[in-house]
Design a protein around this motif. Structure first.
Motif, mmCIF file in Angstrom:
data_model
loop_
_atom_site.group_PDB
_atom_site.id
_atom_site.type_symbol
_atom_site.label_atom_id
_atom_site.label_comp_id
_atom_site.label_asym_id
_atom_site.label_seq_id
_atom_site.Cartn_x
_atom_site.Cartn_y
_atom_site.Cartn_z
ATOM 1 N N ASP A 1 0.794 -1.522 -0.162
ATOM 2 C CA ASP A 1 -0.128 0.018 -0.396
ATOM 3 C C ASP A 1 0.618 1.475 0.215
ATOM 4 N N ALA A 2 0.847 2.196 -1.355
ATOM 5 C CA ALA A 2 2.084 3.646 -1.594
ATOM 6 C C ALA A 2 1.265 4.394 -0.234
ATOM 7 N N ALA A 3 -0.309 4.516 0.391
ATOM 8 C CA ALA A 3 0.058 5.216 2.018
ATOM 9 C C ALA A 3 0.225 5.564 2.426
ATOM 10 N N ILE A 4 0.998 4.183 2.246
ATOM 11 C CA ILE A 4 1.181 3.521 3.731
ATOM 12 C C ILE A 4 3.152 3.991 3.942
ATOM 13 N N ILE A 5 4.048 3.078 2.682
ATOM 14 C CA ILE A 5 5.097 3.300 2.445
ATOM 15 C C ILE A 5 5.903 3.950 1.125
ATOM 16 N N ASP A 6 6.851 4.113 1.171
ATOM 17 C CA ASP A 6 7.737 4.242 0.417
ATOM 18 C C ASP A 6 8.950 3.781 -0.033
ATOM 19 N N VAL A 7 8.754 2.880 -1.319
ATOM 20 C CA VAL A 7 9.991 1.745 -1.449
ATOM 21 C C VAL A 7 10.913 2.708 -2.765
ATOM 22 N N THR A 8 12.248 2.969 -1.625
ATOM 23 C CA THR A 8 13.481 3.503 -2.738
ATOM 24 C C THR A 8 14.692 2.493 -3.123
#
Length: 272
Positions: free
Chosen positions: A69-76
């Protein structure tokens, strides 16, 4: 903005599609497990994706994804783990850069590892960390919220124009034979640390309303990656007794010190 990386992978996709279509019955099962982490809004997180029951014959093609869920985490970033460092990249020369690729769609992390080498000495043959996924918890994420990290098939066609959705692929593509393997998976998660005053009972890992030795046992089982240790998102929030955004053995030690009377309850967590 999401950071994305796409290494050319037409060769690896073709091999994965070939591996998926050759055998009608699986030759075994590979287990995938995704780790868990709890971090404060804006803090960095890191989880390992591990493989187990890797066949002794080895794997030359791996193709699957992790939904989130992109509302919780930002994958880098996604780093290849030690079991993927087989020497195939250097052995393939100019094609070595296509050995491993990952791509973040904003809701799914696609993972492809595939070699065209028929020499199985360059294949993945060991259990362990396949990749490590890192990034940050969204600064606006609600404390106590979490996102599952679920193993799934990549959201694309098996090959362009096929009209057939991709499958999870674990295969060994040799010169004269191909072995394909089923997949079992255990989802991971990233949980947002923190919460309003009164929602957290520090040290109550089992969420039964009390703090006792069983909480330490459960936390240690969870930290040892015992897949049967069922710790809820609230339990992970309660466990952060050092209140540093991490859930680790230091928290277990803090709970033990509290149970031994060496620290007061007011010294655990954030009670300011």
């Amino acid at each position: 903005m999401k950071k994305m990386k796409l290494v050319p992978c037409l060769i690896t996709m073709a091999m994965a599609a070939s591996a998926a279509s050759v055998a009608s019955a699986a030759d075994g099962t590979v287990a995938v497990s995704v780790g868990k982490d709890t971090q404060a809004p804006g803090a960095a997180f890191s989880v390992d994706v591990k493989l187990a029951s890797v066949p002794s014959a080895g794997l030359s093609s791996i193709d699957f994804a992790i939904d989130y869920d992109a509302a919780i985490i930002d994958v880098t970033d996604v780093k290849l783990g030690t079991i993927g460092e087989t020497g195939a990249a250097s052995a393939e020369g100019d094609l070595g850069e296509t050995l491993f690729s990952w791509y973040d769609t904003g809701s799914q992390i696609t993972l492809v590892w595939s070699t065209g080498l028929v020499d199985s000495n360059y294949w993945i043959k060991n259990d362990g960390v396949f990749v490590t996924i890192s990034g940050t918890v969204d600064a606006d994420a609600t404390p106590g919220a979490s996102t599952d990290l679920t193993v799934s098939a990549v959201d694309r066609e098996t090959y362009p124009g096929s009209g057939v959705g991709a499958s999870i692929v674990f295969a060994g593509v040799g010169e004269n034979a191909t072995a394909t393997y089923d997949c079992t998976s255990t989802a991971g998660s990233v949980t947002v640390a923190g919460g309003a005053s009164g929602e957290i009972k520090w040290g109550d890992v089992t969420c039964d309303g009390d703090v006792k030795t069983s909480d330490v046992i459960m936390l240690n089982r969870f930290l040892a990656e015992d897949l049967t240790a069922d710790v809820s998102a609230q339990g992970l929030l309660n466990a952060d007794c050092e209140y540093d955004g991490l859930v680790n053995t230091s928290d277990a030690t803090m709970i033990l010190r509290y149970l031994a009377g060496l620290v007061s309850y007011e010294q655990m967590g954030n009670q300011g």
